[in-house]
Design an enzyme around this catalytic site. Sequence first.
Site, PDB file in Angstrom:
ATOM      1  CB  CYS A 108      -0.145  -0.042   1.264  1.00 33.71           C
ATOM      2  SG  CYS A 108      -2.376   0.581   1.077  1.00 33.71           S
ATOM      3  CB  THR A 109       0.232   4.836   1.883  1.00 32.76           C
ATOM      4  OG1 THR A 109       0.009   3.614   3.102  1.00 32.76           O
ATOM      5  CG2 THR A 109      -1.036   4.837   0.976  1.00 32.76           C
TER       6      THR A 109
END
Length: 321
Positions: A108-109
């Site tokens: 993800c981030t």
Amino acid sequence: MKTVALLIFPGVQSLDVSGPMDVFAEANDYVAVGEGYRLLTVGTQPSPVRASNGQQLGFDFSLNQAGSDYDIVLVAGGPQLAQEEENPALSAWLQQVAQNVPRYGSICTGAFLLGRAGLLDGKRATTHWSDAGRLGQQFPLAQVEHDRIHVRDGGLLTSAGVTAGIDLALALVAEDHGPSVALSVAKRLLVVAQRQGGQSQFSPYLQAQAQPDALTAVIQRHVMEHLAEPLSVERLADIAGMSARNFARLFVKEMQITPAEFVLRARIDAARSLLEGSELPLKTIAYRCGFGSAARMRLVFAQRFGVTPYQYRDSFKVSLA
């Protein structure tokens, strides 16, 4: 035995941590003793850290204890990572990891932490669909792929949002121990061993407008209520009481996409909903959503998602029992 380290920090998304770790832990049940995975966590401040959902997470090593003697290092993501400032100590550790660890990457981030360490420059990478544009803006030397579940570029591994970390971990298990082991783990966890299509099959295409009487809101309502009808630019311009040229210009300015693309996305979104939640035949769905024929809908799904409507329904259908 391969050692896997997961980096955690205050505000981490807990599923980014537990999802991949559960995959590796389950894999240990399907391989010979001593040939599986040893799991560790590395934290950026004294243990425990509090995840974004309020859960407290402990870790095995702090950054200054961690070293870089691992086989796989994954950086978890967090909802606020894209807005945070660089942590120099963390960037230095990640640079050391990239020099010494055969496979490293992000969930993800977590890709933003890699980017701040300069590890995405000249590399293909991905992140959650809603942050992919921002990742490309912050790190213009990276080649951000917006619609991939996970991407590998040499030793660098990056995945899309949250549950895509499970997909990435399954891919690593398949690489290390073969697809049958990865499939066994996926069955145990009740997940798909290899998802077909990209992130766009999960992202909401249509955004509700803040002002219900705004031009785009009026057009959106009309489109959604008349999907089976022809929806040319000229027809939508008539609804808006404007010339086709002025309507198209204003629509692109407000929505950042053309009217034709908006209509297509609306039709795709409606078709996805019916495929997931109904038993309607494909030709009925295609007609109701304005594709005209099942063949046309199949073509659009293949182009946009890399799957057929049948495959999409099999993967995401909601049980009606």
